[in-house]
Design a protein around this motif. Structure first.
Motif, mmCIF file in Angstrom:
data_model
loop_
_atom_site.group_PDB
_atom_site.id
_atom_site.type_symbol
_atom_site.label_atom_id
_atom_site.label_comp_id
_atom_site.label_asym_id
_atom_site.label_seq_id
_atom_site.Cartn_x
_atom_site.Cartn_y
_atom_site.Cartn_z
ATOM 1 N N LYS A 31 0.247 5.637 0.698
ATOM 2 C CA LYS A 31 -0.776 6.633 1.387
ATOM 3 C C LYS A 31 -0.332 7.739 0.637
ATOM 4 O O LYS A 31 0.854 8.394 0.795
ATOM 5 N N VAL B 22 -4.778 1.554 8.391
ATOM 6 C CA VAL B 22 -3.365 1.802 7.803
ATOM 7 C C VAL B 22 -2.362 2.046 8.953
ATOM 8 O O VAL B 22 -2.621 2.993 9.696
ATOM 9 N N GLN C 278 0.966 -1.242 -0.068
ATOM 10 C CA GLN C 278 0.193 -0.052 0.145
ATOM 11 C C GLN C 278 0.765 1.335 0.031
ATOM 12 O O GLN C 278 1.854 1.157 0.562
ATOM 13 N N THR D 83 -5.500 5.699 -0.228
ATOM 14 C CA THR D 83 -4.339 4.806 -0.399
ATOM 15 C C THR D 83 -4.535 4.049 -1.830
ATOM 16 O O THR D 83 -5.755 3.963 -2.327
#
Ligand code: ASP
Ligand code: MG
Length: 412
Positions: free
Chosen positions: A263, A383, A261, A308
């Protein structure tokens, strides 16, 4: 006579010895009194090798030619399995996806199944053949070979099981089933006996790599139950099916981790109508898949918007957002890769309160900071910094009593 569809993944047919084991297993299943359809993936690594070859000869290979090339991987493994069955004294025939009656739309390399005409397979089964179908492929209305996207043999198997009205669909792979968390991360993670389609979809969306998501969506849409199990043992695996009332007794079915991931935060965004559309329109137009989105409470007349995306998309997103930032007059952009997503999943969340509180408290006690939160009816995802993810997964798995040592449902 019951009809059974057995799909074998790449590692299960990865060597000649393993191909012979698959042949044996298909033959045994027939000898137990079943009509048997096998669906094969390409031998492990072959699809990647073919893709690499394509990129070695062409910067941008045409998707039509890619399909013709990639489909050979599954044709090879199914022909080899059929030969091995013959060698063991059985009666088998391999079919390409097209010959098996799998019709798709025209979207090369990511085709959708439009229809399956199972007559030929049914006739062959009637003549006592074990039918071995090349997974991952079909043909479009023009007779061109198409493929179903990476991992698409899962979809071939589920769709064939649906079209043939099979009594069982078994997905043989190199793991024992679906686990409460990745067993490489959590040593006492437990194999789940039964999971609903929606839970499996959320776990796959959360990073668990067991099945192709499109295959699970298809299974859900057409109510095709299936079992994920190991081709290296005789043990039963995880059955995915429509939910039953008793499935809700377990509050959290599993925990999944996605490290891939990134951000992105756009800071100092003017807080007025139409701005979110201006930000996410071009992101969508570039086909970047956005997962979580959070807008802060505005302070003054500006706010921050975070979201994200997959870490591979971070430079692309930064590039697109830079011109949007200037257009809308936002102050700056922060983008970083070192984040990971942790999801807890379970249909029991619909009827049990307190899951979020317990989840956040356990992370808080562990000193783990939550950067973003998103929820669905059956999932809570956070997250966190990538360096915290292992510990976060461990604490969460423990907090919801998901380990082998405590096989009972987590009770809140
Ligand atoms: N061989 C294809 C892939 O590697 C399809 C599959 O294995 O399901 O993606
Ligand atoms: Mg696969």
């Amino acid at each position: 006579m019951p009809l059974i569809v057995q799909k074998y993944g790449g590692t299960s047919v990865g060597t000649p010895d393993r191909i012979r084991l698959v042949a044996q297993r298909l033959l045994e299943t027939q000898r137990e009194g079943c009509r048997v359809v096998g669906v094969m993936s390409a031998m492990a690594g072959i699809t990647d090798d073919l893709l690499k070859l394509a990129r070695d000869v062409a910067a941008q290979p045409s998707s039509r030619e890619l399909d013709l090339l990639l489909a050979t991987g599954e044709q090879a493994s199914s022909a080899l399995v059929a030969m091995a069955i013959g060698d063991l004294g059985g009666r088998a025939i391999s079919l390409s996806g097209a010959a098996a009656g799998i019709l798709t739309d025209r979207a090369h390399t990511r085709a959708k199944i439009a229809n399956i005409s199972p007559r030929r397979i049914q006739n062959l089964l009637g003549d006592d053949y074990i039918v071995v179908v090349a997974g991952f492929q079909g043909q479009n209305a023009d007779g061109e070979i198409t493929t179903l996207g990476r991992g698409g043999s899962d979809l071939s198997a589920i769709a064939l099981a649906g079209a043939l009205n099979a009594d069982a669909c078994q997905i043989f792979t190199d793991v024992d089933g679906v686990f409460t968390c990745d067993p490489r991360l959590i040593r006492d993670a437990r194999k789940i006996d039964e999971i609903s389609y929606d839970e499996l979809l959320e776990m796959a969306g959360g990073g668990a790599k067991v099945m192709q998501s499109r295959a699970v969506e298809f299974a859900k849409k057409f109510s095709v139950p299936f079992e994920v199990r190991s081709s290296f043992s005789g043990a039963s695996g995880t059955v995915a099916r429509e939910e039953t009332p008793h499935m809700e007794e377990v509050v959290v079915r599993g925990v999944s981790v996605d490290r891939k991931q990134a951000k992105v935060t756009i800071c100092g965004v003017p807080d007025k109508a139409g701005i979110a559309g201006q930000i996410f329109g071009p992101i969508a137009a570039a086909n970047l898949i956005v997962d979580m989105i959070v807008q802060n409470v505005s302070s003054g007349d500006t706010t921050d918007v975070s979201f994200t995306i997959h870490e591979n998309d971070i430079e692309h997103a930064r590039h697109i957002l830079e011109s949007i930032r200037r257009e809308i007059g936002a102050s700056h952009i922060n983008a970083r890769n070192q984040v990971a997503k942790l999801s807890v999943v379970g249909i029991g969340m619909r009827s049990h309160a307190g899951v979020a509180a317990r989840f956040f408290e356990c992370l808080g006690h562990g000193g783990i900071n939550i950067e973003l939160i998103s929820t669905s009816e059956i999932k809570i995802a956070v997250v966190v910094a990538e360096e915290d993810i292992d510990e976060a997964a461990r604490l969460t798995h423990e907090s919801f009593n998901l380990s082998r040592l405590a096989p009972q449902a987590a009770v809140i």
